[in-house]
Motif scaffolding. Structure first.
Motif, PDB file in Angstrom:
ATOM      1  N   ASP A   8      -2.599   0.679  11.785  1.00  0.00           N
ATOM      2  CA  ASP A   8      -3.854   1.111  11.144  1.00  0.00           C
ATOM      3  C   ASP A   8      -3.846   2.605  10.878  1.00  0.00           C
ATOM      4  OD1 ASP A   8      -7.453   0.936  11.899  1.00  0.00           O
ATOM      5  OD2 ASP A   8      -6.351   0.876   9.992  1.00  0.00           O
ATOM      6  N   THR A   9      -2.705   3.103  10.460  1.00  0.00           N
ATOM      7  CA  THR A   9      -2.617   4.489  10.061  1.00  0.00           C
ATOM      8  C   THR A   9      -1.641   4.583   8.890  1.00  0.00           C
ATOM      9  OG1 THR A   9      -2.243   6.759  10.842  1.00  0.00           O
ATOM     10  CG2 THR A   9      -0.767   5.053  11.710  1.00  0.00           C
ATOM     11  N   TRP A  10      -1.327   5.784   8.469  1.00  0.00           N
ATOM     12  CA  TRP A  10      -0.459   6.001   7.329  1.00  0.00           C
ATOM     13  C   TRP A  10       0.733   6.846   7.767  1.00  0.00           C
ATOM     14  CZ3 TRP A  10      -1.841   4.093   2.429  1.00  0.00           C
ATOM     15  CH2 TRP A  10      -3.122   3.561   2.351  1.00  0.00           C
ATOM     16  N   TYR A  56       6.631  12.817  -2.584  1.00  0.00           N
ATOM     17  CA  TYR A  56       6.418  12.191  -1.285  1.00  0.00           C
ATOM     18  C   TYR A  56       5.917  10.764  -1.464  1.00  0.00           C
ATOM     19  CZ  TYR A  56       6.551  16.935   0.628  1.00  0.00           C
ATOM     20  OH  TYR A  56       6.933  18.211   0.992  1.00  0.00           O
ATOM     21  N   TYR A  86       0.840  -1.204   0.000  1.00  0.00           N
ATOM     22  CA  TYR A  86       0.000   0.000   0.000  1.00  0.00           C
ATOM     23  C   TYR A  86       0.871   1.248   0.000  1.00  0.00           C
ATOM     24  CZ  TYR A  86      -3.764  -3.205   1.446  1.00  0.00           C
ATOM     25  OH  TYR A  86      -4.668  -4.232   1.534  1.00  0.00           O
ATOM     26  N   THR A 126       4.235   7.401   0.691  1.00  0.00           N
ATOM     27  CA  THR A 126       3.490   7.098   1.892  1.00  0.00           C
ATOM     28  C   THR A 126       3.158   5.617   1.918  1.00  0.00           C
ATOM     29  OG1 THR A 126       1.606   7.727   3.291  1.00  0.00           O
ATOM     30  CG2 THR A 126       1.214   7.594   0.933  1.00  0.00           C
ATOM     31  N   TYR A 168       3.251  10.932  -4.419  1.00  0.00           N
ATOM     32  CA  TYR A 168       2.603  12.195  -4.725  1.00  0.00           C
ATOM     33  C   TYR A 168       3.634  13.204  -5.214  1.00  0.00           C
ATOM     34  CZ  TYR A 168      -0.955   9.757  -2.274  1.00  0.00           C
ATOM     35  OH  TYR A 168      -1.838   8.778  -1.917  1.00  0.00           O
ATOM     36  N   PHE A 185      -1.714  12.855  -7.126  1.00  0.00           N
ATOM     37  CA  PHE A 185      -1.675  11.395  -7.005  1.00  0.00           C
ATOM     38  C   PHE A 185      -0.937  10.806  -8.200  1.00  0.00           C
ATOM     39  CE2 PHE A 185      -2.944   7.528  -5.303  1.00  0.00           C
ATOM     40  CZ  PHE A 185      -4.000   6.864  -5.927  1.00  0.00           C
ATOM     41  N   PHE A 214       4.077   9.252   6.056  1.00  0.00           N
ATOM     42  CA  PHE A 214       4.709   9.849   4.881  1.00  0.00           C
ATOM     43  C   PHE A 214       6.225   9.768   4.975  1.00  0.00           C
ATOM     44  CE2 PHE A 214       1.705  11.915   2.142  1.00  0.00           C
ATOM     45  CZ  PHE A 214       0.589  12.198   2.919  1.00  0.00           C
ATOM     46  N   HIS A 219      -0.183   4.352  -6.960  1.00  0.00           N
ATOM     47  CA  HIS A 219      -0.807   3.716  -5.801  1.00  0.00           C
ATOM     48  C   HIS A 219      -0.516   2.232  -5.793  1.00  0.00           C
ATOM     49  CE1 HIS A 219      -4.268   1.790  -7.890  1.00  0.00           C
ATOM     50  NE2 HIS A 219      -4.172   2.838  -8.714  1.00  0.00           N
ATOM     51  N   ASP A 220      -0.641   1.643  -4.600  1.00  0.00           N
ATOM     52  CA  ASP A 220      -0.400   0.206  -4.437  1.00  0.00           C
ATOM     53  C   ASP A 220       0.912  -0.207  -5.112  1.00  0.00           C
ATOM     54  OD1 ASP A 220      -3.648   0.595  -4.656  1.00  0.00           O
ATOM     55  OD2 ASP A 220      -3.020  -0.798  -3.069  1.00  0.00           O
ATOM     56  N   SER A 227       2.062   4.622  -1.917  1.00  0.00           N
ATOM     57  CA  SER A 227       1.649   5.559  -2.949  1.00  0.00           C
ATOM     58  C   SER A 227       2.627   6.725  -3.000  1.00  0.00           C
ATOM     59  CB  SER A 227       0.212   6.046  -2.736  1.00  0.00           C
ATOM     60  OG  SER A 227       0.022   6.546  -1.436  1.00  0.00           O
TER      61      SER A 227
END
Lengths: 110, 120
Positions: free
Chosen positions: A97-99, A89, A34, A91, A38, A48, A101, A51-52, A36
């Protein structure tokens, strides 16, 4: 959660390829696909790009590609263009259970 | 066209409170996880909080727990961020962000941000 590690800056000439690394741990990048990426131009909202790990959203140039190996993800930009000059960036989702950067990488097109 | 428009930022004294809003349009707001991300002047992006379509709040970044709360009103297509006991290091541009959903993990649309300045 500690931030992911990115180089502060990278540079390349028009037409060249560059790679930006993003290093995490077995709790984030190493645990999930997961990741991604930017792109952010000065004074603008982030855009964006990937992703993934390696999927490009519609409308993003195929000069941008992503990959991952172990706890490190990478963004490669081929055929560098002046408009690619920006901050980038990464991430990743984490096992808390959070993200989180990365600190960001300034790309300079020479 | 997807649009996210933040509002509610401004100058607030240390210890004060502020509620940010994000008005969404151009998509089915109630079907998406929504997030807040912030960026201090001249600094990098910092993840804050998320809320599911049903209103469940994900844990969020450790540094956000206790002083910040995310909520949403699907009937008004609006996302909120309640910020309490603000500190000078909370000075930042606050972005409302849409999770891309549908098996995609990332944030596909960003607002332009609303600036919060914490200063006496």
């Amino acid at each position: 959660q500690s931030a992911l590690t990115q180089p502060a800056s990278v540079s390349g000439s028009p037409g060249q390829s560059i790679t930006i690394s993003c290093t995490g741990t077995s709790n984030d990048i190493g645990a999930y696909n997961y990741v991604s990426w930017y792109q952010q131009h000065p004074g603008k909202a982030p855009k964006f790009m990937i992703h993934d790990v390696s999927n490009r959203p519609a409308g993003v140039s195929n000069r941008f590609s992503g990959s991952k190996s172990g706890n490190t993800a990478s963004l490669t930009i081929s055929g560098l263009q002046a408009e690619d000059e920006a901050d980038y960036y990464c991430t990743s989702y984490t096992n808390s259970d959070t993200w989180v950067f990365g600190g960001g990488t300034k790309l300079t097109v020479l | 066209e997807v649009q996210l428009v933040e509002s509610g930022g401004g100058l607030v004294q240390p210890g004060g409170s502020l509620r940010l809003s994000c008005s969404a349009s151009g998509f089915s707001f109630g079907n998406y996880v929504m997030h807040w991300v912030r960026q201090a002047p001249g600094k990098g992006l910092e993840y804050m909080l998320a809320i599911t379509p049903d209103g469940d709040r994900t844990p969020g970044a450790d540094s956000m727990k206790g002083r910040f709360a995310i909520s949403r009103d699907n009937s008004k297509n609006t996302l909120y961020l309640q910020m309490n006991n603000l500190r000078t290091d909370d000075t930042a541009l606050y972005f409302c962000v849409r999770g891309c959903g549908g098996g995609c993990h990332g944030w596909d649309f960003w607002g332009q941000g609303t600036l919060v300045t914490v200063s006496s």
